[in-house]
Design a protein around this motif. Structure first.
Motif, PDB file in Angstrom:
ATOM      1  N   LYS A 189      41.568  42.130  34.758  1.00 49.76           N
ATOM      2  CA  LYS A 189      42.775  41.308  34.769  1.00 49.76           C
ATOM      3  C   LYS A 189      43.060  40.769  36.173  1.00 49.76           C
ATOM      4  N   MET A 190      42.921  41.635  37.168  1.00 52.24           N
ATOM      5  CA  MET A 190      43.164  41.200  38.550  1.00 52.24           C
ATOM      6  C   MET A 190      42.136  40.150  38.973  1.00 52.24           C
ATOM      7  N   ALA A 191      40.858  40.327  38.590  1.00 52.23           N
ATOM      8  CA  ALA A 191      39.820  39.369  38.970  1.00 52.23           C
ATOM      9  C   ALA A 191      40.090  38.004  38.342  1.00 52.23           C
ATOM     10  N   ILE A 192      40.587  37.995  37.083  1.00 54.95           N
ATOM     11  CA  ILE A 192      40.906  36.729  36.409  1.00 54.95           C
ATOM     12  C   ILE A 192      42.033  36.015  37.143  1.00 54.95           C
ATOM     13  N   PRO A 201      34.468  27.780  46.482  1.00 57.95           N
ATOM     14  CA  PRO A 201      33.402  28.135  45.520  1.00 57.95           C
ATOM     15  C   PRO A 201      32.890  29.559  45.724  1.00 57.95           C
ATOM     16  N   GLN A 202      32.787  29.986  46.965  1.00 57.94           N
ATOM     17  CA  GLN A 202      32.279  31.331  47.239  1.00 57.94           C
ATOM     18  C   GLN A 202      33.225  32.402  46.667  1.00 57.94           C
ATOM     19  N   GLN A 203      34.535  32.142  46.803  1.00 57.00           N
ATOM     20  CA  GLN A 203      35.506  33.088  46.246  1.00 57.00           C
ATOM     21  C   GLN A 203      35.364  33.191  44.721  1.00 57.00           C
ATOM     22  N   ARG A 204      35.211  32.010  44.082  1.00 61.32           N
ATOM     23  CA  ARG A 204      35.052  32.021  42.625  1.00 61.32           C
ATOM     24  C   ARG A 204      33.799  32.793  42.223  1.00 61.32           C
ATOM     25  N   GLU A 205      32.729  32.610  43.015  1.00 64.74           N
ATOM     26  CA  GLU A 205      31.475  33.323  42.731  1.00 64.74           C
ATOM     27  C   GLU A 205      31.680  34.832  42.850  1.00 64.74           C
ATOM     28  N   ILE A 210      32.570  40.132  39.997  1.00 67.88           N
ATOM     29  CA  ILE A 210      33.393  41.292  39.637  1.00 67.88           C
ATOM     30  C   ILE A 210      33.583  41.364  38.117  1.00 67.88           C
ATOM     31  N   LEU A 211      33.871  40.198  37.511  1.00 63.83           N
ATOM     32  CA  LEU A 211      34.031  40.171  36.053  1.00 63.83           C
ATOM     33  C   LEU A 211      32.745  40.589  35.363  1.00 63.83           C
TER      34      LEU A 211
END
Length: 211
Positions: A189-192, A201-205, A210-211
């Motif tokens: 939930k926190m990762a979402i 983009p790097q953060q999203r990756e 993590i997901l």
């Protein structure tokens, strides 16, 4: 006075004859009653003295039910007490004496040890027999074999305990599963949430990893 003596003798003879007739007529009833009492298979008919608890009568079914000869019941002091299960003996004797002291009919359940070492449950119903002045002269009772009923009750309790243990195990399992699932779901939930606000983009990756 000879005529009076003859009349008295005649009355005595008649009275004796009447007693003999009554005795003869009563014998079949007495025999029938004894047969009924002694043919019982799951109950013991008994009579004992109120102070000493010494048995003055025990039906033949006592030997069939518990294995001990009837003569032992009537001849050995404290014989009945010695048959009572050691865990029940003290309270059974104290209870019986107190109820007699209070002048009350009573009934109670306890265990006895048979001649071959088995444990038998008895339900004892006791009645107090009084004289014309109300004094307790003897105790009479019926010992009923309730072993089968007690075994059914014990099995019912065992099954209930097993059911309760199973329910407790189920609750503990569900609580454990809930806890084990809660931790990774919290991280997901926190990762979402972080993924929604990530701008680079790097953060999203990273959050996707993590997901």
């Amino acid at each position: 006075n000879i005529p009076e003596q003859r009349c008295a003798k005649t009355e005595l003879v008649q009275l004796s004859a009447c007693k003999q007739v009554v005795r003869v007529e009563a014998e079949p009833s007495d025999r029938h009653l004894c047969e009924l009492v002694n043919n019982l298979t799951d109950a013991i008919v008994w009579e004992c003295e109120p102070k000493t608890l010494k048995f003055t009568f025990v039906s033949q079914s006592a030997e069939c039910l518990l294995g001990y000869p009837v003569e032992d019941w009537q001849s050995k002091p404290n014989f009945w007490m010695s048959l009572v299960h050691p865990d029940d003996r003290d309270w059974v004797v104290d209870f019986c004496r107190e109820e007699v002291k209070q002048g009350r009919d009573h009934e109670f359940e306890y265990r006895c040890i048979t001649l071959d070492g088995r444990t038998v449950w008895l339900r004892d119903r006791v009645s107090l027999v009084r004289d014309s002045r109300g004094r307790v002269q003897s105790l009479r009772g019926l010992m009923l074999d309730i072993t089968e009923r007690k075994q059914v009750e014990a099995e019912r309790v065992r099954l209930l305990e097993c059911e309760q243990a199973a329910n407790q195990a189920k609750d503990e399992f569900l609580a454990t599963v809930s806890h084990e699932l809660r931790s990774p779901l919290t991280n997901i939930k926190m990762a979402i949430q972080m993924l929604k606000i990530a701008s680079r983009p790097q953060q999203r990756e990273d959050y996707m990893q993590i997901l």
